[in-house]
Design a protein around this motif. Structure first.
Motif: not given
Length: 335
Positions: A1-5, A14-20, A54-63
């Motif tokens: 899905m678009e928000d997860l790889n 592998r579960i990568t969050l991709t809503r950077e 998770a993608a990006g360097d700002r957050a693993f998951c902010a909530g």
């Protein structure tokens, strides 16, 4: 899905969050997808372990992405929120009880729903940018997603302090408080992930000496008071202006309920007990608490001026934590 790889690479699921751009906020579909992946991999002999990042360097998951819950609740539909929280909590329990190692790499902001994703993994890795918090009292909710389970197991009065103030922890404090296990500079994460994919060997995790943990030396005895009012008085007397400011900003009901739930969780033997208690509150949240007002002020209108109005008495807390008349959480999928 678009928000997860979601995929299998080498020996790893592998579960990568991709809503950077959305700081990898967790929505309902993402929770369902993670739950489905874990179910698929539980008995898959090709998967030795699970890696969450998770993608990006700002957050693993902010909530959690709770805009849909807010709009449905405002329209009088409280089932949208109940469905989201139920499925998210099933996912939290599935992560906690997964029979194979689950490794979470948690950079940047790890808050609320992000703690529910990474905080229950068997191997929780943090780096220099990691900032972990349970700030739900600021939006009229309570520390959920198994947050009361973790807070109830933190040393001393750290659990009460974090629940009532929503304070952020760096990597050292996160390890000390029991929200993480291993510190590793983030530049070294790609090599470790590659090694875990290649070998499926959890013993490849070798951490470095973590940064200092200021909470380990902090006097939080003021947070041992029986009620929130007692704690406020003690915090005031102690001259802890930072904590006082945070508590004055948060929902009185959320703090009262959170305090009761963190302390109740200390008697729980399984995370499911804590999650079930949290669900009793969140299933009622859009109808009977400060939650909609908190979301309006912090996320929708962003005026940062919530007008807390919910009853915060002991009786109100007791009513919010009472059984749901046959609609309590069940755990067929999380044993």
């Amino acid at each position: 899905m678009e928000d997860l790889n979601i995929r299998i690479q080498g020996r790893a699921g592998r579960i990568t969050l991709t809503r950077e751009r959305a700081l990898n906020a967790l929505n309902h579909d993402m929770a369902l997808a993670v739950l489905a992946a874990l179910s698929d991999w539980r008995d898959d002999p090709s998967v030795d372990l699970v890696i969450m990042d998770a993608a990006g360097d700002r957050a693993f998951c902010a909530g959690g992405d709770i805009a849909a819950v807010y709009h449905a609740g405002r329209a009088g539909d409280h089932q949208v929120g109940r469905n989201f929280f139920r499925d998210e909590y099933l996912m939290n329990a599935a992560i906690a009880d997964f029979p194979k190692p689950v490794v979470a790499f948690m950079q940047g902001f790890v808050m609320g729903g992000g703690v529910g994703l990474g905080g229950h993994a068997s191997h929780r890795i943090v780096g220099d940018t990691t900032r972990i918090a349970m700030p739900e009292s600021g939006i009229g909710l309570i520390p959920d997603v198994g947050g009361t389970w973790l807070l109830g197991r933190a040393p001393g009065r750290i659990g009460e302090y974090l629940a009532l103030t929503g304070a952020r922890m760096g990597p050292g404090d996160a390890i000390h408080a029991g929200f993480a296990d291993t510190y590793l500079p983030e530049a070294e994460w790609p090599d470790l992930i590659a090694a875990l994919e290649d070998t499926g060997d959890i013993h490849r995790i070798k951490g470095a000496k973590p940064p200092a943990a200021p909470l380990a030396d902090r006097d939080l005895s003021a947070f041992g008071g029986r009620h929130v009012a007692d704690i406020l008085n003690a915090v005031t007397a102690a001259g802890d202006d930072e904590s006082l400011k945070a508590m004055r900003r948060n929902s009185p009901l959320s703090m009262a309920a959170g305090l009761a739930m963190v302390r109740a969780a200390r008697g729980d033997r399984r995370i499911q007990e804590s999650l079930g208690r949290e669900y009793r509150f969140t299933a009622r949240a859009t109808e009977s608490t400060d939650f909609l007002e908190g979301i309006r002020a912090q996320i929708i209108d962003k005026d940062r001026s919530p007008k807390w109005a919910a009853d915060a008495s002991p009786g109100a807390v007791q009513a919010l934590l009472a059984p749901l008349g046959g609609n309590d959480m069940t755990w067929e999928n999380a044993e």
